[in-house]
Design a protein around this motif. Structure first.
Motif, PDB file in Angstrom:
ATOM      1  N   MET A 169      21.768  28.479  88.739  1.00 42.26           N
ATOM      2  CA  MET A 169      21.408  29.809  89.199  1.00 42.26           C
ATOM      3  C   MET A 169      20.934  30.685  88.035  1.00 42.26           C
ATOM      4  O   MET A 169      19.969  31.438  88.152  1.00 42.26           O
ATOM      5  CB  MET A 169      22.602  30.455  89.895  1.00 42.26           C
ATOM      6  N   SER A 170      21.609  30.579  86.887  1.00 41.85           N
ATOM      7  CA  SER A 170      21.241  31.417  85.741  1.00 41.85           C
ATOM      8  C   SER A 170      19.853  31.069  85.230  1.00 41.85           C
ATOM      9  O   SER A 170      19.058  31.954  84.900  1.00 41.85           O
ATOM     10  CB  SER A 170      22.273  31.267  84.621  1.00 41.85           C
ATOM     11  N   LEU A 171      19.525  29.764  85.187  1.00 47.30           N
ATOM     12  CA  LEU A 171      18.195  29.360  84.729  1.00 47.30           C
ATOM     13  C   LEU A 171      17.130  29.869  85.690  1.00 47.30           C
ATOM     14  O   LEU A 171      16.069  30.341  85.275  1.00 47.30           O
ATOM     15  CB  LEU A 171      18.121  27.839  84.609  1.00 47.30           C
ATOM     16  N   TYR A 172      17.408  29.792  86.984  1.00 48.48           N
ATOM     17  CA  TYR A 172      16.443  30.259  87.968  1.00 48.48           C
ATOM     18  C   TYR A 172      16.174  31.751  87.808  1.00 48.48           C
ATOM     19  O   TYR A 172      15.024  32.200  87.862  1.00 48.48           O
ATOM     20  CB  TYR A 172      16.963  29.959  89.381  1.00 48.48           C
ATOM     21  N   LEU A 173      17.227  32.530  87.601  1.00 57.62           N
ATOM     22  CA  LEU A 173      17.056  33.970  87.431  1.00 57.62           C
ATOM     23  C   LEU A 173      16.251  34.293  86.177  1.00 57.62           C
ATOM     24  O   LEU A 173      15.406  35.196  86.184  1.00 57.62           O
ATOM     25  CB  LEU A 173      18.429  34.652  87.375  1.00 57.62           C
ATOM     26  N   VAL A 174      16.493  33.541  85.095  1.00 59.05           N
ATOM     27  CA  VAL A 174      15.729  33.763  83.854  1.00 59.05           C
ATOM     28  C   VAL A 174      14.252  33.437  84.078  1.00 59.05           C
ATOM     29  O   VAL A 174      13.360  34.182  83.648  1.00 59.05           O
ATOM     30  CB  VAL A 174      16.314  32.912  82.705  1.00 59.05           C
ATOM     31  N   VAL A 175      13.969  32.328  84.764  1.00 59.56           N
ATOM     32  CA  VAL A 175      12.581  31.930  85.018  1.00 59.56           C
ATOM     33  C   VAL A 175      11.881  32.978  85.886  1.00 59.56           C
ATOM     34  O   VAL A 175      10.738  33.377  85.605  1.00 59.56           O
ATOM     35  CB  VAL A 175      12.536  30.544  85.694  1.00 59.56           C
ATOM     36  N   ILE A 176      12.552  33.440  86.945  1.00 64.94           N
ATOM     37  CA  ILE A 176      11.940  34.434  87.835  1.00 64.94           C
ATOM     38  C   ILE A 176      11.685  35.743  87.085  1.00 64.94           C
ATOM     39  O   ILE A 176      10.588  36.325  87.164  1.00 64.94           O
ATOM     40  CB  ILE A 176      12.840  34.683  89.060  1.00 64.94           C
ATOM     41  N   ALA A 177      12.687  36.216  86.332  1.00 65.96           N
ATOM     42  CA  ALA A 177      12.520  37.476  85.597  1.00 65.96           C
ATOM     43  C   ALA A 177      11.402  37.366  84.563  1.00 65.96           C
ATOM     44  O   ALA A 177      10.574  38.284  84.413  1.00 65.96           O
ATOM     45  CB  ALA A 177      13.834  37.857  84.914  1.00 65.96           C
ATOM     46  N   SER A 178      11.348  36.246  83.858  1.00 65.29           N
ATOM     47  CA  SER A 178      10.317  36.057  82.830  1.00 65.29           C
ATOM     48  C   SER A 178       8.932  35.947  83.465  1.00 65.29           C
ATOM     49  O   SER A 178       7.951  36.481  82.932  1.00 65.29           O
ATOM     50  CB  SER A 178      10.626  34.802  82.012  1.00 65.29           C
ATOM     51  N   THR A 179       8.835  35.253  84.615  1.00 65.52           N
ATOM     52  CA  THR A 179       7.546  35.111  85.287  1.00 65.52           C
ATOM     53  C   THR A 179       7.035  36.457  85.786  1.00 65.52           C
ATOM     54  O   THR A 179       5.848  36.784  85.638  1.00 65.52           O
ATOM     55  CB  THR A 179       7.668  34.130  86.466  1.00 65.52           C
ATOM     56  N   VAL A 180       7.916  37.251  86.398  1.00 64.70           N
ATOM     57  CA  VAL A 180       7.524  38.583  86.859  1.00 64.70           C
ATOM     58  C   VAL A 180       7.047  39.429  85.684  1.00 64.70           C
ATOM     59  O   VAL A 180       6.024  40.138  85.774  1.00 64.70           O
ATOM     60  CB  VAL A 180       8.700  39.265  87.586  1.00 64.70           C
ATOM     61  N   ALA A 181       7.781  39.356  84.552  1.00 63.32           N
ATOM     62  CA  ALA A 181       7.367  40.110  83.361  1.00 63.32           C
ATOM     63  C   ALA A 181       5.996  39.650  82.871  1.00 63.32           C
ATOM     64  O   ALA A 181       5.158  40.469  82.456  1.00 63.32           O
ATOM     65  CB  ALA A 181       8.405  39.949  82.258  1.00 63.32           C
ATOM     66  N   GLY A 182       5.745  38.337  82.927  1.00 66.97           N
ATOM     67  CA  GLY A 182       4.443  37.826  82.510  1.00 66.97           C
ATOM     68  C   GLY A 182       3.320  38.312  83.397  1.00 66.97           C
ATOM     69  O   GLY A 182       2.254  38.710  82.912  1.00 66.97           O
ATOM     70  N   ILE A 183       3.533  38.297  84.714  1.00 72.77           N
ATOM     71  CA  ILE A 183       2.502  38.763  85.655  1.00 72.77           C
ATOM     72  C   ILE A 183       2.238  40.257  85.477  1.00 72.77           C
ATOM     73  O   ILE A 183       1.090  40.717  85.495  1.00 72.77           O
ATOM     74  CB  ILE A 183       2.931  38.440  87.099  1.00 72.77           C
ATOM     75  N   VAL A 184       3.320  41.028  85.305  1.00 70.89           N
ATOM     76  CA  VAL A 184       3.149  42.473  85.100  1.00 70.89           C
ATOM     77  C   VAL A 184       2.392  42.736  83.808  1.00 70.89           C
ATOM     78  O   VAL A 184       1.498  43.603  83.747  1.00 70.89           O
ATOM     79  CB  VAL A 184       4.524  43.179  85.084  1.00 70.89           C
TER      80      VAL A 184
END
Length: 613
Positions: A298-313
C-alpha cells in the motif's frame, strides 16, 4: 552471355553476396571482397568506370569521421558496466518479489526488467544472458513451463533492439540519413507497446494454463509484508485511481475525440461525450487497479500515485503536451520525487514505506534516473545522441562506484568488449561502403528502386513486400547485416514513394527483432542455450533433481513471441501516429485549402514629358 551478365549485374552481385554469407565467411570481408570482385569484372565488361574506385578512400574516411557512430561505443560501455555491476541481478530479485504473489509474477518481472535493461544496456546478448542466469533457475524451481520460461526470457532480451538507446537504431538512422534523436523518439512508444504485448501474452497464459506460470509460494516471498492483504483502503483507492486515469484519458488529454463527430449528429455536446467516456473508462479500469494495489504494498502504491500526480502537474506548466517527450519528462519527475520520499523516510525514520517498498524505490530509481537523464536530454534537444551516450557512460560508472562494484577488472572487461563490438560494427560498415560503391556504379540502386516502386498496392504493397522480404532474410542474417546491406537499398525506394523514413526505419527495426528469435538461427536462442542447463542438476534451494532444458523447448517457446513481433509490425504500419509523434503536434491547417488574395495595386500614370539630353 556477356550481354546477359551486363544486364543482370546488380541482382547477380546481390545473390553472390548471399552465397558468400551462407558459406560462413565473415560479413565485413564478404561485403568488401564481393564489391572489389564485381568492380574489376565491371571494368572488364565496360560497365563500371575505374575512376569510381578513387572515391573509396573518401568513403572509408567518411566512416571514421562520422560523429554519430561515436554513440555506439558510449552506449555499449554504459550497458556493459551496468550489467557487470550487478544491476540486473538486483532488479530481477526485487521486482520478482514485487510481482511474486500473482500468477506469472516472475514472467512479468522478466518483461519489466527486460525493458529496463534494454533502455540501459542496448545489447541483446547482455540482457538475455543476465536474465537467463538469474531468473531461469527460479522459474524452473517453482514449476514454470519450460517453453513459457525460455520464450519470455529470450523475447524480453530482444527489447534492446527497439527500445532506445538501441544500437541498431543508431545504424538505421545513419543508413537512412536521418537524425538518431528522431529515430529514438519515434521508436520509444512502439517499444513500450511491444513490452505490453509480451505481458498480455503472459496474462493469457495464466488465464488459460495457470499451471504453466504459477505465483511464488509464501516461503519464497522474503520481502513480503502483511500490509497488502485486504487493506480496507484498497477499494476506495482503486476507485479513485481509476477515476483519475479516466479523467486524464477522456478529459485532460481528450484521447477519444475521434469519436465525437459521430455523436455530434444527434446533438450531443463534447462535454457530454467526455462524461460518457469518463464513466466507461472508470468502470473498465477499476478491476485492473485493484490487481495493481494487491501486487504492490500500500505504501509503495501511494508513493507512485503521489509522484505521478506531481509529475503530471509539473508538466502542465511546460510546452510539452504529448508524445515520447511528455512520457519521459513526466517519468523523470515521478522517479525523482519517489527517490526523495524514500531518502527522507530512511533518514528521518518516518516509517512511511514498508521494507519492500523502500527496496523497490532504491533499486529501481538509479537505472531509471540514468535512462531519463540520457533519453530526456536527447528528446528535448539539450544533448545529441553522442553526448547523451557520453553522459550515460559516465553515469554508469558513477552508479557502479556508488554500489562499490567499480573495479579495475570490471572496467577493463567492459572496455575490451566495447572495443571489440565497435571494431566489428565499423569493419562491417567499411565493407558495406565498398559493396555499395560498386553496386551503385553498376546502377544497382536504380534496378532495386524500379523493382520496388513498381510493386502493386502503392505504399502498402511496398511495405508488405519489404517486410516479408526482411522477415525471410532474418532467418539467415543478423540485424547488423540487414541494416548495412538491405536498408540502404530499400531506403531510396521508400522515400520516392513518399514514406517517412523514420517511420520506415522503426518498422524495419521491429521486423529485424525477429532475426534474434527465428528458430533455428536466432542469436537470442543461442545466448539462452549457452546458459540454460543441458544436463539434469540438483537445485541449490529445494535440493530436488531438475530436468534439463532442451533445445526444442527453447525453439518452441520462441514461436509465440515471433508472432507477437509480427503483430507489432502490423500495428506500427496501421497506426503511424505511434511513430510520427516525433514531429511534434501537427498543424491543423490543410495547405491545399489555403487561399491568399493579393490585392491589385494600380500604379498612377505620371507624364514625365519628352526625354531630355
Amino acid at each position: 552471355m556477356t550481354a546477359l551478365l551486363i544486364h543482370y549485374m546488380a541482382p547477380i552481385m546481390f545473390a553472390s553476396l548471399v552465397v558468400f554469407l551462407l558459406l560462413g565467411y565473415p560479413v565485413a570481408f564478404s561485403l568488401a571482397a564481393n564489391g572489389l570482385m564485381f568492380a574489376f569484372l565491371g571494368i572488364e565488361l565496360g560497365l563500371f568506370r575505374p575512376d569510381f574506385l578513387q572515391a573509396l578512400p573518401d568513403r572509408v574516411y567518411g566512416v571514421m569521421n562520422n560523429e554519430t557512430l561515436l554513440a555506439i561505443p558510449f552506449f555499449t560501455f554504459m550497458g556493459l558496466v551496468l550489467e557487470r555491476s550487478g544491476m540486473a541481478e538486483d532488479l530481477l530479485e526485487t521486482i520478482g518479489q514485487l510481482f511474486g504473489s500473482v500468477r506469472g509474477g516472475i514472467a512479468y518481472a522478466v518483461v519489466f526488467v527486460g525493458a529496463l535493461l534494454a533502455a540501459t544496456t542496448g545489447v541483446v546478448a547482455a540482457s538475455v544472458i543476465s536474465m537467463g542466469l538469474i531468473s531461469l533457475p527460479i522459474m524452473l524451481r517453482y514449476g514454470y513451463d519450460r517453453r513459457v520460461a525460455t520464450g519470455i526470457i529470450a523475447a524480453s532480451g530482444t527489447l534492446a533492439q527497439i527500445i532506445p538507446p538501441s544500437l541498431v537504431l543508431i545504424v538505421m538512422a545513419d543508413q537512412l540519413g536521418r537524425s538518431v534523436g528522431d529515430m529514438y523518439e519515434g521508436a520509444f512508444i512502439p517499444g513500450i507497446v511491444l513490452s505490453l504485448l509480451y505481458a498480455s501474452y503472459i496474462f493469457l497464459v495464466t488465464v488459460f494454463a495457470p499451471k504453466a506460470a504459477p505465483g511464488l509460494p509464501l516461503e519464497a516471498q522474503t520481502l513480503r509484508e502483511p500490509e497488502t492483504v485486504r487493506h480496507p483502503m484498497m477499494m476506495p483507492l482503486a476507485a479513485l485511481s481509476a477515476g483519475g486515469a479516466a479523467y486524464l484519458l477522456a478529459v485532460h488529454w481528450d484521447l477519444f475525440a475521434w469519436s465525437m463527430p459521430a455523436f455530434d449528429k444527434v446533438g450531443l455536446s463534447k462535454l457530454v461525450m467526455q462524461a460518457f467516456w469518463f464513466v466507461v473508462l472508470t468502470a473498465v479500469l477499476f478491476r485492473p487497479f485493484i490487481g495493481i494495489i494487491r501486487t504492490m504494498t500500500m505504501s509503495l502504491y501511494l508513493v507512485v500515485i503521489a509522484s505521478t500526480v506531481a509529475g503530471i502537474v509539473t508538466m502542465s506548466f511546460t510546452d510539452v503536451k504529448a508524445g515520447a517527450d511528455y512520457i519521459v519528462l513526466t517519468m523523470s519527475v515521478t522517479v525523482a520525487l519517489s527517490f526523495v520520499i524514500a531518502v527522507l523516510n530512511r533518514l528521518l525514520r518516518l516509517k512511511l514505506l514498508s521494507k519492500l517498498a523502500e527496496q523497490v524505490v532504491f533499486v529501481m530509481v538509479p537505472p531509471l534516473g540514468l535512462i531519463f537523464l540520457v533519453l530526456g536530454t536527447i528528446f528535448i534537444g539539450v544533448a545529441t545522441p553522442t553526448e547523451g551516450g557520453a553522459m550515460g557512460a559516465a553515469g554508469a560508472m558513477l552508479l557502479a562506484l556508488a554500489k562499490r562494484r567499480l573495479t579495475f577488472d570490471l572496467t577493463r572487461q567492459a572496455t575490451e568488449s566495447t572495443a571489440k563490438l565497435t571494431a566489428f560494427v565499423v569493419m562491417i560498415l567499411v565493407g558495406a561502403r565498398v559493396f555499395s560503391l560498386t553496386f551503385y556504379g553498376v546502377d544497382g540502386h536504380r534496378w532495386v528502386e524500379e523493382l520496388l516502386v513498381s510493386l502493386p498496392g502503392g505504399q502498402l504493397g511496398f511495405l508488405i513486400f519489404v517486410n516479408v522480404f526482411v522477415f525471410v532474410l532474418a532467418f539467415f542474417l543478423d540485424f547488423f547485416e540487414l541494416a548495412f546491406i538491405v536498408i540502404p537499398l530499400l531506403g531510396p525506394a521508400a522515400e520516392k514513394l513518399g514514406i517517412d523514413l523514420i517511420w520506415f526505419g522503426v518498422i524495419m527495426a521491429v521486423n529485424m527483432q525477429t532475426s534474434f528469435m527465428h528458430p533455428p538461427f536466432g542469436f537470442a536462442l543461442f545466448y539462452l542455450r549457452s546458459v540454460a542447463p543441458k544436463v539434469p542438476y540438483i537445485d541449490r534451494v529445494s535440493g530436488k533433481q531438475m530436468a534439463p532444458v532442451t533445445t526444442g523447448q527453447i525453439y518452441w517457446g520462441s514461436v509465440p513471441f515471433v508472432v507477437i513481433q509480427l503483430i507489432m509490425v502490423a500495428l506500427v504500419i496501421a497506426f503511424p501516429a505511434m511513430v510520427m509523434h516525433y514531429k511534434g503536434i501537427a498543424s491543423t491547417i490543410d495547405p491545399s485549402k489555403v487561399k491568399i488574395d493579393i490585392p491589385q495595386i494600380e500604379m498612377p500614370q505620371i507624364d514625365l514629358g519628352p526625354p531630355k539630353f
